[in-house]
Design a protein around this motif. Structure first.
Motif, PDB file in Angstrom:
ATOM      1  N   GLU A  92       2.814 -20.155  -2.727  1.00  0.00           N
ATOM      2  CA  GLU A  92       1.844 -19.750  -4.004  1.00  0.00           C
ATOM      3  C   GLU A  92       1.092 -18.690  -3.299  1.00  0.00           C
ATOM      4  OE1 GLU A  92       2.412 -24.122  -4.374  1.00  0.00           O
ATOM      5  OE2 GLU A  92       2.249 -22.746  -2.710  1.00  0.00           O
ATOM      6  N   GLU A  93       0.336 -18.640  -2.012  1.00  0.00           N
ATOM      7  CA  GLU A  93      -0.228 -17.679  -1.472  1.00  0.00           C
ATOM      8  C   GLU A  93       0.548 -16.055  -1.383  1.00  0.00           C
ATOM      9  OE1 GLU A  93      -2.676 -16.600   2.822  1.00  0.00           O
ATOM     10  OE2 GLU A  93      -2.673 -18.815   2.003  1.00  0.00           O
ATOM     11  N   ARG A  94       1.626 -16.566  -0.794  1.00  0.00           N
ATOM     12  CA  ARG A  94       2.649 -15.250  -0.688  1.00  0.00           C
ATOM     13  C   ARG A  94       2.771 -14.668  -1.951  1.00  0.00           C
ATOM     14  NH1 ARG A  94       4.818 -11.266   0.184  1.00  0.00           N
ATOM     15  NH2 ARG A  94       6.872 -10.907   1.034  1.00  0.00           N
ATOM     16  N   LEU A  95       3.272 -15.391  -2.760  1.00  0.00           N
ATOM     17  CA  LEU A  95       3.652 -14.544  -4.256  1.00  0.00           C
ATOM     18  C   LEU A  95       2.449 -14.272  -4.772  1.00  0.00           C
ATOM     19  CD1 LEU A  95       6.067 -17.168  -5.279  1.00  0.00           C
ATOM     20  CD2 LEU A  95       6.575 -14.992  -4.334  1.00  0.00           C
ATOM     21  N   GLU A  96       1.230 -14.813  -4.746  1.00  0.00           N
ATOM     22  CA  GLU A  96      -0.051 -14.394  -5.547  1.00  0.00           C
ATOM     23  C   GLU A  96      -0.473 -12.856  -4.765  1.00  0.00           C
ATOM     24  OE1 GLU A  96      -4.763 -15.381  -6.046  1.00  0.00           O
ATOM     25  OE2 GLU A  96      -3.297 -16.913  -5.210  1.00  0.00           O
ATOM     26  N   ARG A  97      -0.084 -12.606  -3.574  1.00  0.00           N
ATOM     27  CA  ARG A  97      -0.364 -11.333  -2.818  1.00  0.00           C
ATOM     28  C   ARG A  97       0.457 -10.297  -3.571  1.00  0.00           C
ATOM     29  NH1 ARG A  97       1.026 -12.487   2.204  1.00  0.00           N
ATOM     30  NH2 ARG A  97       2.688 -10.923   2.472  1.00  0.00           N
ATOM     31  N   VAL A  98       1.640 -10.658  -4.017  1.00  0.00           N
ATOM     32  CA  VAL A  98       2.524  -9.663  -4.692  1.00  0.00           C
ATOM     33  C   VAL A  98       2.324  -9.348  -5.936  1.00  0.00           C
ATOM     34  CG1 VAL A  98       4.316  -9.881  -2.661  1.00  0.00           C
ATOM     35  CG2 VAL A  98       4.395 -10.926  -4.756  1.00  0.00           C
ATOM     36  N   GLY A  99       1.555 -10.068  -6.513  1.00  0.00           N
ATOM     37  CA  GLY A  99       1.194  -9.952  -7.917  1.00  0.00           C
ATOM     38  C   GLY A  99       1.408 -11.261  -8.958  1.00  0.00           C
ATOM     39  N   LEU A 100       2.232 -11.980  -8.504  1.00  0.00           N
ATOM     40  CA  LEU A 100       2.375 -13.252  -9.460  1.00  0.00           C
ATOM     41  C   LEU A 100       1.290 -14.280  -9.508  1.00  0.00           C
ATOM     42  CD1 LEU A 100       6.076 -13.663  -8.438  1.00  0.00           C
ATOM     43  CD2 LEU A 100       5.312 -13.085 -10.568  1.00  0.00           C
TER      44      LEU A 100
ATOM     45  N   ALA B 229       0.715  -1.088   0.049  1.00  0.00           N
ATOM     46  CA  ALA B 229       0.080  -0.018  -0.018  1.00  0.00           C
ATOM     47  C   ALA B 229       0.876   1.304   0.091  1.00  0.00           C
ATOM     48  CB  ALA B 229      -0.854  -0.128   1.044  1.00  0.00           C
ATOM     49  N   MET B 230       1.883   1.247   0.770  1.00  0.00           N
ATOM     50  CA  MET B 230       2.892   2.280   0.709  1.00  0.00           C
ATOM     51  C   MET B 230       3.396   2.711  -0.492  1.00  0.00           C
ATOM     52  SD  MET B 230       3.639   4.740   2.626  1.00  0.00           S
ATOM     53  CE  MET B 230       3.260   4.177   4.550  1.00  0.00           C
ATOM     54  N   VAL B 231       3.761   1.680  -1.231  1.00  0.00           N
ATOM     55  CA  VAL B 231       4.304   2.058  -2.608  1.00  0.00           C
ATOM     56  C   VAL B 231       2.986   2.570  -3.534  1.00  0.00           C
ATOM     57  CG1 VAL B 231       4.958   0.672  -4.892  1.00  0.00           C
ATOM     58  CG2 VAL B 231       5.730  -0.181  -2.559  1.00  0.00           C
ATOM     59  N   THR B 232       1.743   2.291  -3.420  1.00  0.00           N
ATOM     60  CA  THR B 232       0.786   2.947  -4.302  1.00  0.00           C
ATOM     61  C   THR B 232       0.797   4.427  -3.895  1.00  0.00           C
ATOM     62  OG1 THR B 232      -0.894   2.487  -2.511  1.00  0.00           O
ATOM     63  CG2 THR B 232      -0.386   0.849  -4.209  1.00  0.00           C
ATOM     64  N   ALA B 233       1.093   4.588  -2.531  1.00  0.00           N
ATOM     65  CA  ALA B 233       1.230   6.006  -1.987  1.00  0.00           C
ATOM     66  C   ALA B 233       1.990   6.978  -2.858  1.00  0.00           C
ATOM     67  CB  ALA B 233       1.411   6.050  -0.524  1.00  0.00           C
TER      68      ALA B 233
ATOM     69  N   GLU C  70      17.507 -16.207  -1.545  1.00  0.00           N
ATOM     70  CA  GLU C  70      16.897 -16.110  -0.130  1.00  0.00           C
ATOM     71  C   GLU C  70      15.785 -15.153  -0.088  1.00  0.00           C
ATOM     72  OE1 GLU C  70      18.109 -17.198   2.488  1.00  0.00           O
ATOM     73  OE2 GLU C  70      20.265 -17.942   1.688  1.00  0.00           O
ATOM     74  N   ALA C  71      14.852 -15.369  -1.020  1.00  0.00           N
ATOM     75  CA  ALA C  71      13.732 -14.572  -1.225  1.00  0.00           C
ATOM     76  C   ALA C  71      12.605 -14.453  -0.196  1.00  0.00           C
ATOM     77  CB  ALA C  71      13.097 -15.148  -2.618  1.00  0.00           C
ATOM     78  N   GLN C  72      12.843 -15.531   0.593  1.00  0.00           N
ATOM     79  CA  GLN C  72      11.733 -15.414   1.873  1.00  0.00           C
ATOM     80  C   GLN C  72      11.645 -14.183   2.491  1.00  0.00           C
ATOM     81  OE1 GLN C  72      14.622 -17.630   1.880  1.00  0.00           O
ATOM     82  NE2 GLN C  72      15.746 -16.906   3.626  1.00  0.00           N
ATOM     83  N   GLU C  73      12.976 -13.424   2.501  1.00  0.00           N
ATOM     84  CA  GLU C  73      13.092 -12.051   3.277  1.00  0.00           C
ATOM     85  C   GLU C  73      12.534 -11.305   2.578  1.00  0.00           C
ATOM     86  OE1 GLU C  73      14.015 -12.283   6.443  1.00  0.00           O
ATOM     87  OE2 GLU C  73      15.453 -14.156   6.594  1.00  0.00           O
ATOM     88  N   LEU C  74      12.139 -11.104   1.379  1.00  0.00           N
ATOM     89  CA  LEU C  74      11.577  -9.604   0.601  1.00  0.00           C
ATOM     90  C   LEU C  74      10.289  -9.556   1.223  1.00  0.00           C
ATOM     91  CD1 LEU C  74      14.088 -10.658  -1.079  1.00  0.00           C
ATOM     92  CD2 LEU C  74      12.540 -10.061  -2.996  1.00  0.00           C
ATOM     93  N   THR C  75      10.143  -8.159   1.463  1.00  0.00           N
ATOM     94  CA  THR C  75       8.780  -7.446   1.946  1.00  0.00           C
ATOM     95  C   THR C  75       8.131  -7.306   0.703  1.00  0.00           C
ATOM     96  OG1 THR C  75       9.595  -5.474   1.687  1.00  0.00           O
ATOM     97  CG2 THR C  75      10.071  -6.310   3.783  1.00  0.00           C
ATOM     98  N   ASP C  76       6.717  -7.046   0.684  1.00  0.00           N
ATOM     99  CA  ASP C  76       5.877  -6.790  -0.288  1.00  0.00           C
ATOM    100  C   ASP C  76       6.302  -5.710  -0.960  1.00  0.00           C
ATOM    101  OD1 ASP C  76       4.228  -8.761   0.759  1.00  0.00           O
ATOM    102  OD2 ASP C  76       2.443  -7.585   1.163  1.00  0.00           O
ATOM    103  N   ALA C  77       6.872  -4.673  -0.426  1.00  0.00           N
ATOM    104  CA  ALA C  77       7.267  -3.405  -1.237  1.00  0.00           C
ATOM    105  C   ALA C  77       8.596  -3.889  -1.924  1.00  0.00           C
ATOM    106  CB  ALA C  77       7.760  -2.221  -0.109  1.00  0.00           C
ATOM    107  N   GLU C  78       9.616  -4.489  -1.408  1.00  0.00           N
ATOM    108  CA  GLU C  78      10.860  -5.079  -2.105  1.00  0.00           C
ATOM    109  C   GLU C  78      10.248  -6.017  -3.421  1.00  0.00           C
ATOM    110  OE1 GLU C  78      13.923  -4.951   1.336  1.00  0.00           O
ATOM    111  OE2 GLU C  78      12.849  -6.970   1.162  1.00  0.00           O
TER     112      GLU C  78
END
Length: 718
Positions: free
Chosen positions: A577-585, A310-314, A538-546
């Motif tokens: 799958e759920e994690r990545l769908e949330r960020v747009g994949l 959401a902060m990215v959309t700001a 080490e993709a498990q550490e990325l935030t939604d914004a990253e």
């Protein structure tokens, strides 16, 4: 010693240098065929190196040319140079081993393909389909093989090899060299060096299947410590650039994103050793200039707020604040008469620019203004009219106030220093959250700011590109004016019957006479993308914004995502799958690795209970190696003596984790758990593990620290 440290010239005698303890393997019946074949490889390599040197010298002597010709010449020079570098570096140790089919046909596998003088294959590239059985064949699925042989090289000589038989005939042919993979497993525990060692010859079937998986969509490689996730990721980068024409440099290329600079340094030699020089390996910090000096976010609350998508959309809302058309009309004086830019004209011009990067869109607005004003005038030259309008102070001021050129740092900095601006851009934030995000030095960047700065760079575009574009257009316009004067003079004095000079008035010829060779060029940011494929380790550490930083550079969604949910410091409860769908994949498939090739069973048995207590469903892999060395425990006062004793008795690299103020050396690294991720060491000394804290974060840090060890773990408590 790795195969990269080879002798300067190809051997003129046998390539085998087996130690006395392996005398049985030196039997001519076992190695004569290899000696003969490798002698042919050596002859071919000498010939190819000489030929490539001649071609490269000829290309460098040739005239540079221009346009497409120059580009093609540069590409040939790059290809010759890369091939020469690989052949000179490895020599005979390009050869990884051989496979023999049920029909008795032997095929030798190499880092690159090598042919003889008649075009016959001496080595086939490891990435070709014909080489797949060398990596993928198993006892359950032999893929038509009778046997497989892998070499172990040192300084350009074979110092060991091991055979695997898939049929009775294969076993009979190499009985003296069969060792039930014990030599192979032992090689996995060889001493480490400051850089990741060469492991191409020991890639296992489960790893190879992932390396060769299709590039479409997002492939998640989920695996615990020591399963070879990084090995798979880097070899997959080399494989895809070789096999998929969409992923070469002209198609966008491949980008590898690692977790930190130590990782980039540690893996720097892997892709060049596979013959790939065009794949970029960087960190998220490297993607934008501000990353070089960004510090960790001090507040977990602030970091969490900035980590959201959401902060990215700001950022978009913050930029739109500067895109409101003027409401007052502007009178314009031109050499062709007066004109007006009315409220509706401004709205029309601004609408034409919507969707383009903010700074670059100003040129679209100017184009619309030239057309709007030109429609009110007779016979106005568009180039001269544009220059006239851009010198009109009232028009420039009106546009500058309503659609100003913006810098990413100013937009994001204003969010952290002007509460009203932040509330406008992110109305969902509470009053307390807005206050928490404010700071005295708004442009003293943290790592949490980087995704927002990156979003601002994309939304704004590069103000430098707009300025360079304007300068080029002005220079072109001035040249055209000069050419018009010259052409007019030539026509006036042309007294020939055919009036040939009048042809110079043609628009095509007028354009051809413009010289752009000395005009300013804007250099595109190579890391801005788009890339055809992105690999994230080490993709498990990325935030939604990253994740938005990643996806911005890979609009195709073709990614390899490498990680371990059990190594996520801030927790990772949902499926991939759920994690990545949330960020747009959307197209996501998951492959798991469950065999630990790196960490001894003794170490994993010690580390597993702690991570299971915090994360019961952790993907803890099964170790296939045992060193017989139990985990040692002691007090922090013993640190110096532990290191001194180990260094005196062993080769390799040690790492001390968790010792504040401890300074490393050439053979001893001093790292935090976070900076140790993705790395491996012969000895790991974990100092005061309780100090790493509680909860999931502390459990993960201890688990990561312990499982970096390939030989021995020592745990020292206060």
């Amino acid at each position: 010693m790795s195969s990269s440290h080879r002798s300067a010239s190809l051997p003129t005698t046998t390539p085998f240098a087996l130690p006395d303890r392996l005398a049985a393997k030196a039997d001519p019946a076992l190695i004569a065929a290899d000696e003969e074949h490798l002698a042919g490889v050596a002859t071919s390599l000498e010939s190819q190196i000489a030929e490539l040197e001649e071609r490269l010298a000829a290309e460098r002597r040739a005239p540079g040319g221009g346009g497409t010709e120059a580009l093609e010449r540069d590409q040939r020079i790059h290809a010759y140079t890369a091939r020469l570098r690989t052949l000179r570096r490895f020599g005979l140790d390009l050869c990884l081993g051989r496979i023999v089919t049920d029909e008795g046909v032997a095929t030798y596998i190499g880092r690159v393909g090598v042919t003889d003088g008649d075009g016959g294959s001496l080595l086939i590239d490891w990435r070709s389909p014909a080489a797949e059985p060398f990596f993928a064949a198993t006892q359950a699925h032999p893929m038509g093989l009778a046997s497989r042989r892998r070499y172990r090289w040192s300084v350009g000589r074979i110092v060991d090899y091991w055979d695997e038989a898939f049929t009775d005939a294969g076993a009979a042919a190499g009985a003296a060299a069969l060792d039930d993979q014990s030599a192979f497993i032992a090689s996995l525990g060889a001493s480490r060096s400051p850089q990741m060692r060469d492991v191409l010859g020991t890639i296992a079937a489960d790893q190879d299947a992932i390396v060769r998986a299709p590039s479409g969509g997002a492939l998640v490689v989920d695996g615990g410590p020591g399963t070879g996730k990084t090995v798979v990721a880097l070899h997959r980068a080399a494989y895809l650039t070789y096999t998929d024409p969409r992923l070469d440099g002209r198609g966008g290329g491949v980008l590898v994103l690692g977790p930190h600079e130590h990782y980039v340094s540690y893996t720097a030699d892997v892709l060049p050793s596979l013959g790939e020089d065009d794949v970029r390996t960087v960190t998220l910090r490297d993607l934008i200039p501000e990353g070089a000096t960004a510090k960790p976010e001090a507040s977990a609350v602030v970091a969490g707020l900035k980590a959201s998508a959401a902060m990215v959309t700001a950022v978009d809302a913050a930029v739109r604040f500067y895109e409101d058309p003027p409401t007052e009309r502007v009178e314009v004086e031109t050499p062709w008469g007066e004109a007006l830019v009315r409220k509706g004209d401004w709205a029309s011009a601004f609408d034409a620019a919507r969707g383009a990067p903010h700074n670059e869109a100003r040129e679209l607005i100017w184009e619309e203004l030239v057309e709007i004003v030109g429609s009110q005038l007779d016979d106005a030259d568009p180039d001269l009219l544009r220059r006239t309008l851009q010198r009109d102070s009232d028009l420039v001021a009106a546009l500058g106030g309503a659609w100003p050129l913006l810098e990413p740092a100013d937009v994001i900095g204003d969010l952290w220093s002007v509460p009203a601006y932040l509330r406008m851009a992110a109305p969902w934030l509470s009053k307390e959250e807005v206050a928490a995000l404010q700071r005295k030095r708004p442009q003293e960047w943290t790592t949490s700011d980087l995704p927002l700065l990156d979003a601002a760079r994309q939304r704004l575009g590069d103000p430098g590109a707009e300025r360079v574009g304007r300068r080029r257009r002005d220079m072109v316009a001035r040249q055209r004016e000069d050419m018009d004067r010259i052409v007019g003079d030539l026509i006036e004095h042309d007294d020939g019957d055919l009036q040939i000079m009048s042809m110079l008035r043609g628009e095509d010829l007028r354009e051809a006479l413009v010289d752009t060779s000395g005009m300013p060029e804007h250099r595109r940011d190579a890391l801005a993308g788009p890339f055809a494929h992105v690999i994230v380790d080490e993709a498990q550490e990325l935030t939604d914004a990253e994740w938005q930083m990643v996806l911005r550079r890979c609009p195709s969604g073709s990614l390899t995502i490498v990680g371990d949910r059990a190594q996520a410091r801030h927790g990772f409860a949902e499926p991939w799958e759920e994690r990545l769908e949330r960020v747009g994949l959307r197209r996501v498939r998951v492959s798991s690795l469950g065999i630990n090739y790196r960490t001894p069973a003794e170490v994993m048995s010690y580390a597993e209970p702690g991570i299971r207590a915090a994360l019961p469903d952790a993907n803890v892999p099964t170790s296939i190696r045992s060193t017989g060395v139990p985990v040692r425990e002691g007090s922090t006062a013993e640190l110096a003596s532990v290191l001194e004793g180990w260094l005196a008795e062993h080769e390799g690299i040690a790492c001390v984790i968790g010792a504040d103020g401890f300074e490393g050396s050439e053979r001893v690294r001093a790292l935090t758990p976070t900076l140790a991720k993705g790395l491996e060491f012969d000895l790991v000394v974990l100092v005061d593990p309780a100090a790493l804290g509680g909860g999931i974060e502390g459990a993960v840090d201890r688990y990561v620290s312990m499982t970096r060890a390939t030989q021995e773990l020592v745990v020292l408590t206060a």
